[in-house]
Design an enzyme around this catalytic site. Sequence first.
Site, short mmCIF file in Angstrom:
data_model
loop_
_atom_site.label_atom_id
_atom_site.label_comp_id
_atom_site.label_asym_id
_atom_site.label_seq_id
_atom_site.Cartn_x
_atom_site.Cartn_y
_atom_site.Cartn_z
N ILE A 369 25.24 32.82 86.94
CA ILE A 369 24.34 31.75 86.49
C ILE A 369 24.62 31.31 85.05
CG2 ILE A 369 22.48 32.46 88.06
CD1 ILE A 369 21.06 33.65 85.58
N CYS A 430 25.44 38.26 96.96
CA CYS A 430 26.04 38.21 95.63
C CYS A 430 25.48 39.43 94.92
CB CYS A 430 25.72 36.91 94.92
SG CYS A 430 24.00 36.37 95.05
N LYS A 472 14.76 31.97 92.43
CA LYS A 472 13.76 32.05 91.37
C LYS A 472 13.61 30.71 90.65
CE LYS A 472 15.00 35.70 89.00
NZ LYS A 472 14.67 36.79 88.06
#
Lengths: 658, 693
Positions: A369, A430, A472
């Site tokens: 991310i 992942c 999220k």
Amino acid sequence: MSRDAHPPTDARRRAAGGGQGRRGRRGRALEGAERGPGAKQPGNGGGARSPRVSRMASAPTSKYNSHSLENESIKRTSRDGVNRDLSETVPRLPGETRITDKEVIYICPFNGPIKGRVYITNYRLYLRSLETDSALILDVPLGVISRIEKMGGATSRGENSYGLDITCKDMRNLRFALKQEGHSRRDMFDILTRYAFPLAHSLPIFAFLNEEKFNVDGWTVYNPVEEYRRQGLPNHHWRITFINKCYELCDTYPALLVVPYRASDDDLRRVATFRSRNRIPVLSWIHPENKTVIVRCSQPLVGMSGKRNKDDEKYLDVIRETNRQISKLTIYDARPNVNAVANKATGGGYESDDAYHNAELFFLDIHNIHVMRESLKKVKDIVYPNVEESHWLSSLESTHWLEHIKLVLTGAIQVADKVSSGKSSVLVHCSDGWDRTAQLTSLAMLMLDSFYRSIEGFEILVQKEWISFGHKFASRIGHGDKNHADADRSPIFLQFIDCVWQMSKQFPTAFEFNERFLITILDHLYSCRFGTFLYNCESARERQKVTERTVSLWSLINSNKDKFKNPFYTKEINRVLYPVASMRHLELWVNYYIRWNPRIKQQQPNPVEQRYVELLALRDEYIQRLEELQLAGSAKLAEPSTSPAGPSPMMPHVHTHF
Amino acid sequence: MLGKGVVGGGGGTKAPKPSFVSYVRPEEIHTNEKEVTEKEVTLHLLPGEQLLCEASTVLKYVQEDSCQRGIYGKLVCTDFKIAFLGDDDSALDNDETQFKNKVIGENDITLHCVDQIYGVFDEKKKTLFGQLKKYPEKLIIHCKDLRVFHFCLRYTKEEEVKRIVSGIIHHTQAPKLLKRLFLFSYAAAAQNHAATDPRNHTVMFDTLKDWCWELERTKGSVKYKAVSVNEGYKVCERLPAYFVVPTPLPEEDLSRFQGHGIPLWCWSCHNGCALLKMSALPKKEQDDGLSQMQKSFLDGIYKTIHRPPYEIVKTEDLSSNFLSLQDIQTAYSKFKQLFLIDNSTEFWDTDIKWFSLLESSSWLDIIRRCLKKAIEITECLEAQNVNVLLLEENASDLCCLVSSLVQVMMDPHCRTRIGFQSLVQKEWIMGGHSFLDRCNHLRQSDKEEVPVFLLFLDCVWQLVHQHPPAFDFTETYLTVLSDSLYIPIFSTFFFNSPHQKDNVHQRQLSLPLTQSKSSPKRGFFREETDHLIKNLLGKRISKLINSSDELHDNLREFYDSWHSKPTDYHGLLLPHIEGPEIKVWAQRYLRWIPEAQILGGGRAATVSKLLEMMEEVERLQEKIDARPHGQGALLAEAPLLLRGSARLSALFPFALLQRHPSKPVLPTSGWKALGDEEDLAKREDEFVDLGDV
């Protein structure tokens, strides 16, 4: 609710506005005008009250227009009186309350400083130009604000050097210059901070104040039982379990899960101990014919010592056997190999060959991310406010954004191909199984199952693979949160939508929805007007009673579907769609990333599409005329035997291929 | 019915298969049945075409699902083409071949289309030219239309290898004489053909009348006159027999410097401003007297065109502060390499660096600069009411490009098919663009080979891509036009000047297709495809625009203000020239690369939907019209134009579909270093220690 919200507003205005009677009156008058439709609850759809109702019905439409695609349009042509009157009002949603307004200078990066009046509500920042030659309007939901900074000090010199600089989540910045005297900037700063970041001020997110009503309830779009039934589940090999009904097995998973028939609830509990955050392998999709499946989960907790878990190993083998294939189970670890290895240090890891004999593991090399966040930042650097001129292509390459898109698509193609060819079932994970995993499973499902390419199908896909499985959203987007530098923020969902856009670009007839649909989803990903993307997981949403207390984005879309339809859509069942994940065909999504730049703005709507829509209308008109002629003809002849040539064989023919 | 066709694809649905004509000449039209049943092992020769050499048991490699397959066949070389006659007729049965080039088969390469020939010796690839000492085991041919052929000669007799390889090298690479062009043999054999098409709307500009008509059309006749002083090329061989000059220009001036230094009229704007071009006077530095003469001559010329009614003239020197031919040549030779891809590995290896490779070729930047120059000139003419004089050494390269680009943008007539062809005829053919040298048709000098015309087509493509409804033709038309540069049965693009063409004509070499310009599009595809080539969106374009905008002295303002308004497709048309808006002409450049095919996607998918809808609307219209007369007449379902559009390639109608439609292409190369982001890449998504979970 709206009544409760008013007194503080009025008090604030009195305090801020002081003796400026003219402005106060005007504001109040506007408010009164706005109150009309706001107070009347719409959606009861009586034809008799059509003027008011129709205005309400069209309200969501104009909202959409004003704050996304057509935002910041500068029309040099002078408007006629009627238009001007309409534009004088500040749009307001039911439940939206006015906080303040102020005269500012908007420093437009494309057209220079423009004097305007800014209106701030608990939902949006709205600016209208006060200059006669510019009709500029800014309509920005406060939810898109990521950061508010003061620029210049009380002693700053130079024109327009004192004011606010607002960074937005949707690829733009807004700058306002204010007068140095008084506390005009501090007021605006405080109010914006308060309403843009309500969480820090114990205020509710606007979605909970929104009183919009639609004639469709978006919350009913996704029903997991129905969706699994559509896939033919449960069947002999897969069962629906309520083990997570109270989110006790896994607090970030949905209440309802599909697991192998042969795995008992106790098995599941034991497997959960070996999977990061208890996110056990569960079914996402099953191939209707060859019965291979896509299963998602988080990484196994192998750790440095290389721990093993017999239950987990057995469980994967049970999954492998569900389609009666002898081949190995394919595991796609979305991460680059090195990252997966590095994860062992923090207790994670991947399925090793010696522990999982019947599985084959591949790494898909998709980065984490943080890499994605930085990449998008670089994209913004080269497109906003000015598009990099001289070295556009190499600048684009240096952002790596399309390269990441390519890798995500490539991974999803591999998943889809494995399943579609019936070679083996696929397990995807992942690290935690809520970012890259969601991207891969949902994109693969989009490639495999044409149902997800319809408007409702896509909504179900997002609702299922992203919302219910605990992507999220709250952390990645930072709804109402002031911590703009939070390392948890990342444009993972945007990246997914970009991949969908790339696919729709490559296959312009395969999707029922259009580009506007995707942009609308992204706009409301940030806007906080709907409850759809709030919170990190289903359990939190349930605690907050999101479905009862907020409106769903799908309500807005589904009550106005025509706007979001792709006229070229051709329904093709069972067609697997493989995009070409080559840089030669991947493009920067100009209409999204560079939409604020008036110089780049592309034609809306696309002329080819427009022409096609005209032809469709013409066809329908002809068909109708033909029917009328035929009716007239058969009436004249009064001979029923001519009817085979009538409209009945015509109609199915016409409709089948749409 | 329709839906079934789409889903069923190649299945049992026996809808009437649109027949295709495999060949150019009407007298030789085959029926479709014959074509399909007949295995393509026989060599089709054009009239006048002669077989030169051949080799059997040659293996042609076919790229398929990232592995290679071979087809045995015969490789032949004629005086027109290299052809591979394979045993494999599976391709012919495919629906996708329903659209086929009538002249050039899938395995045909015209000699002029050959770009480079490589031989593979012990796994090493070497360029082949001249006399060979050793013969390669594999032959790789790169074509100018960007096809790549691999022929394996390992199983071919040594004798035959020698003959075919040296034959191919000789006939494609050795310098040729103009009179040896296949054009002439073809014309001699197919003479009766030329006269068959009576209707020809393309203005050829080979008569005084044509020029007068153009002057009339653009209302330029007040200030400009057509002259016939160069009839029989008495004044100069570079210029056409007829051209247009400012009315007050004395005729004796025209012959002073063989046409150099004369402002030639290209086009007049609705406001009376004109676009002119001039070839520079020859530079003679040593002779002061001569240069003095030149100077006073030019002064006179400038005085003439600066006097009323001409007012202001702005000179644009394209030789000095614009692109050089060298720039264009270098850029294109880098650019084309990006598409001449030998295998899948190469494709994916270059994919990672695609954008920087593209940028380093500068081709897109050159396109941008051309478009920008055209916008600048448009702004002068349109907004500043200034005449523009383009200046270039011979006025036959960048002058052609810029002036025709300006006309495409400003004159909607040039966006019709006929208008566009007339424009090419006027600016390029009569403008004396040296096609023969620029395309290196005679292989006499690589240095002269510069794709100026292709650059023009690419610029026009950008406009077509950005504003499809403004054009009467589609990108397919442009692609076909670009291909016809290398097909020596059309004389249009095979001469350096009208004088050269007329001159060989006089020497008993008859020329085919004197209405040459209209032929390419007509001869290439059968009627069905005409739909594709003709733009469906182009409505009737009636007249020049008459809107008189306020004056801007600033280009940016002109550009921005145009783009901020809704586009009038029948009026002035400007391109977007920001980086993201200049794109690669995928249909032309990517069409032969199997990895780049999007099956059932791309613009072809929407265009075919549009076509289907148009047909349906037409059919309904007919039904309604027929209604009052014969009631209840059930019209038979018209054959569907594009069956199973889901299976068309995005680069239809060109792509070779050698890929299995149900298999994806998977990138094979790895990840490129992230550089400064390595730290981030190593970080964990979440900062939570999982050790004790």
